[in-house]
Design a protein around this motif. Sequence first.
Motif, PDB file in Angstrom:
ATOM      1  N   ASP A 120      19.741  71.723  78.644  1.00  0.00           N
ATOM      2  CA  ASP A 120      20.634  71.049  79.583  1.00  0.00           C
ATOM      3  C   ASP A 120      21.786  72.005  79.859  1.00  0.00           C
ATOM      4  N   GLY A 123      25.087  71.540  84.861  1.00  0.00           N
ATOM      5  CA  GLY A 123      25.882  70.305  84.859  1.00  0.00           C
ATOM      6  C   GLY A 123      26.951  70.216  85.935  1.00  0.00           C
ATOM      7  N   ASN A 125      28.814  68.854  89.443  1.00  0.00           N
ATOM      8  CA  ASN A 125      29.031  67.481  89.900  1.00  0.00           C
ATOM      9  C   ASN A 125      29.003  67.404  91.410  1.00  0.00           C
ATOM     10  N   HIS A 160      20.883  68.504  85.105  1.00  0.00           N
ATOM     11  CA  HIS A 160      21.650  67.290  84.811  1.00  0.00           C
ATOM     12  C   HIS A 160      22.876  67.135  85.722  1.00  0.00           C
ATOM     13  N   TYR A 312      29.089  57.584  81.193  1.00  0.00           N
ATOM     14  CA  TYR A 312      28.570  58.944  80.966  1.00  0.00           C
ATOM     15  C   TYR A 312      27.775  58.977  79.653  1.00  0.00           C
ATOM     16  N   ASP A 316      23.735  59.653  79.162  1.00  0.00           N
ATOM     17  CA  ASP A 316      23.245  60.707  78.271  1.00  0.00           C
ATOM     18  C   ASP A 316      22.248  60.147  77.246  1.00  0.00           C
ATOM     19  N   GLN A 340      33.856  69.052  75.100  1.00  0.00           N
ATOM     20  CA  GLN A 340      33.056  67.817  75.100  1.00  0.00           C
ATOM     21  C   GLN A 340      32.361  67.574  73.752  1.00  0.00           C
TER      22      GLN A 340
HETATM   23  N1  ARG Z   1      28.679  67.120  84.663  1.00  0.00           N
HETATM   24  C1  ARG Z   1      29.304  67.331  83.405  1.00  0.00           C
HETATM   25  C2  ARG Z   1      30.671  67.988  83.578  1.00  0.00           C
HETATM   26  O1  ARG Z   1      30.938  68.649  84.565  1.00  0.00           O
HETATM   27  C3  ARG Z   1      28.500  68.200  82.482  1.00  0.00           C
HETATM   28  C4  ARG Z   1      27.154  67.646  82.112  1.00  0.00           C
HETATM   29  C5  ARG Z   1      26.652  68.192  80.828  1.00  0.00           C
HETATM   30  N2  ARG Z   1      25.398  67.631  80.423  1.00  0.00           N
HETATM   31  C6  ARG Z   1      25.230  66.430  79.864  1.00  0.00           C
HETATM   32  N3  ARG Z   1      24.027  66.008  79.584  1.00  0.00           N
HETATM   33  N4  ARG Z   1      26.259  65.678  79.576  1.00  0.00           N
HETATM   34  O2  ARG Z   1      31.503  67.833  82.704  1.00  0.00           O
END
Ligand code: ARG
Length: 576
Positions: A120, A123, A125, A160, A312, A316, A340
Motif C-alpha cells: 500500500d 495514497g 487524495n 489506495h 478512515y 482500512d 500515522q
Molecule cells: N490518503 C492517505 C493520506 O494522504 C494515505 C493513505 C495510506 N494508506 C492507507 N491504507 N491508509 O494521508
Amino acid sequence: MSCVLEDIINQKLSSAFANLGLDTKYAAVKVSDRPDLSDFQCNGALALAKIEKKNPRQIAETIAEKLTQDADFAKVSVDGPGFLNLTLNDDFLAAVADKMATDERFGCALNPNPKTVVMDYGGPNVAKEMHVGHLRSGVIGESMRRIEEFVGNKPIADVHFGDWGTPIGMILAEVIAHDGDLNKIESYDIAEITRFYKQANIRCKENEAAKETARQITAKLQEGDATYRKAWKHIRQVSVDAVKENYKELGVHFDLWLGESDAHNTCFEIKKIAQDKGLLEYDDGAYIIRLDEGNKPKPPVIIEKSDGGFTYQATDLATIKMRVDDLKADEIIYFVDKRQSLHFEQVFEAAEKLGIAPNVKLQHIGFGTVNGADGKPFKTRDGGVMNLSDMIKMSKEKVAESMPKADESKGITQEYLDHLISQVAIGAIKFQDLKNNIASGYIFELDDFANFEGKTGPYIQYAVARINSIMRKNKDINLGKIKVTNPEERNLLLKLAQLNNVVVRAEADREPSLISDYVYNLAQSFSAFYNTSPIMGAESQEIASSRLAIAKLTRDVLVKLLYLLGIEAPEVMLKA
Ligand code: ARG
C-alpha cells in the motif's frame, strides 16, 4: 556451485564444525570489519567456548586447522580472544565471479516459497495536488515492490486512493454554493476542482455551518445519493487521471487503482463482525471498538461516526479484509508517513481482535518528512506547500544546467535531450530519497542532489555510462575467464559477490537504503579498479579479456541495482 559467496563459505564452515562435533548453529560468517586482515570473519568459537566450557582460542584453532586444508582459503588465522579470520583464494573468488557473470540473476537466490505481499503506497487524495510528502511513499514503495519481485515474492501494489472522506463533501458543497447545483461539474477539470477544494478548505475553517453541510453531503454520498454519486465519479476520475500522469513520470507503478470507496460495502461487514464478537460499543453517538490491552493503552477505533459515515479506520479495516479474502495476502505492508503510526497500531490491533487477517503479517513502514534547509517540511520560496510536478520541473531545470544544448549536427535532438534530462532528474530525486534510512527525514538538497560527483543518482548513472563507453571502445576484445591480478580487482570482485546478501537484507528489513549504499560503494570500487587495471594496455590478451568481463559484470549489476531503486540507466550521459 552456488555463487552466493557467503552461502558457500557458511557451508564449508558447517561441514568443518560438524566434522569436529561442534554445533553448526555457530558456523556463520560475516563480511570482515577489517578488510585489511581478512575477507570474512566468524565469531562462533566465542559462543561455543561458553557452552563447551573451553578456551575460545583453542576451539578457534582446531576449526582453523580444519579449514586450512581447504584450498579455497588462502589464509585462515585466529586473532584476539578467538576470532576466525578467513581470506579467500584468488582463483576461488574469480570462479564465483565467473559464475555470477553467466547467470541472468547473478546467482541470486529465489524464494522457494513465494509470499503474496500486498503493498500500500502512494495514497494520494482526490482533488488535492500531490505534494512532496506523496513523493516518498511512491518512491519507497516502488523500490520495495521491485525488490520483492526480484527475490521471488509476488507483490501486488495498490494505490489506495483517498476518495471517500469529507473532502468530497466539501468540494460538492463548494460547487453548489458557486453554481447553485451540480449540473456543471462534469465540465470542470482538475485545476478547477482543486481550486474549489482550496476555497472549501478556507470556508470550512471559518464556518461551522459550512463544515456541517459538507459532512451531511458526504454521508448522503456514502448512502448512495444518485446525484452526489454521479458528481463524485467525475471528481474521482479527473483526480485519478492527474495522479496517473504524475506517477507515470516518476516511474511508479501500481497493479490496482482501488480506493477507500471500494471498501465501503465491506465496512458493513466489519461492523457486523465486531457486533457478533461483542466488540462493538455505542459511545456518544458513534460505534467504536475499544483497544485497552497491553501496557500502552490506545484510543478506541471509531468505526462509524454519529452522522452514519464510516471512518478512515473503518475503511482500512475493510480493506485488510478484502486483501486477505480476495488477494490472498500473506503480508500487507503500508508505506505511509510515520506521523500515522498510531492509526496503524490501532487498525492492526483491531484487525487482530476481529480475526480478519489470521496469520497475515501487517506492517507499517513509517518514513520521515522531506525537509527544507531549515529542517521543517519542504516549502516553496513563498512558503506554500511544494507540489510534486513543480518539484520535478525544478529538478529538470537543475539537471539541464549541466547538460549540453541540443545540437542536431551532433545527433543531439531536443527530444533525445528531454528524455535524458528526465531520466537523470528523476534518478536524482529518487536516489536522494532512498540514500537515507527510510525512517529518518531528509533535507532536500537543491544544490547537490543532481551532481555528477558524490553520493547521487547521476553519479551512479554516470558510472554505468562510463562502462558502456569502455565496452564500446573495446568491442574487438572477447569477454574472457575472470582472473585476479591486483588488489583493486580483488576488492571489486569481493564487493560484487555480496549482491545476494544485500538484496536479501533490503527485502527482510524493507530498507532500500541498503541497496543505495551498496550501489554507491560498488561504483566507487569500479572506479578504483579501472584506474589501476587498464584493459587496452593490459599485460596480456587474457587479462584484457578478464577485465572486460569484470567491467561488464559490474555494469550489469549496477543497472540491476538502479532498477531495484526505480532508477533508469541511460546508455550515454552527456555533460555540458
Ligand atoms: N490518503 C492517505 C493520506 O494522504 C494515505 C493513505 C495510506 N494508506 C492507507 N491504507 N491508509 O494521508
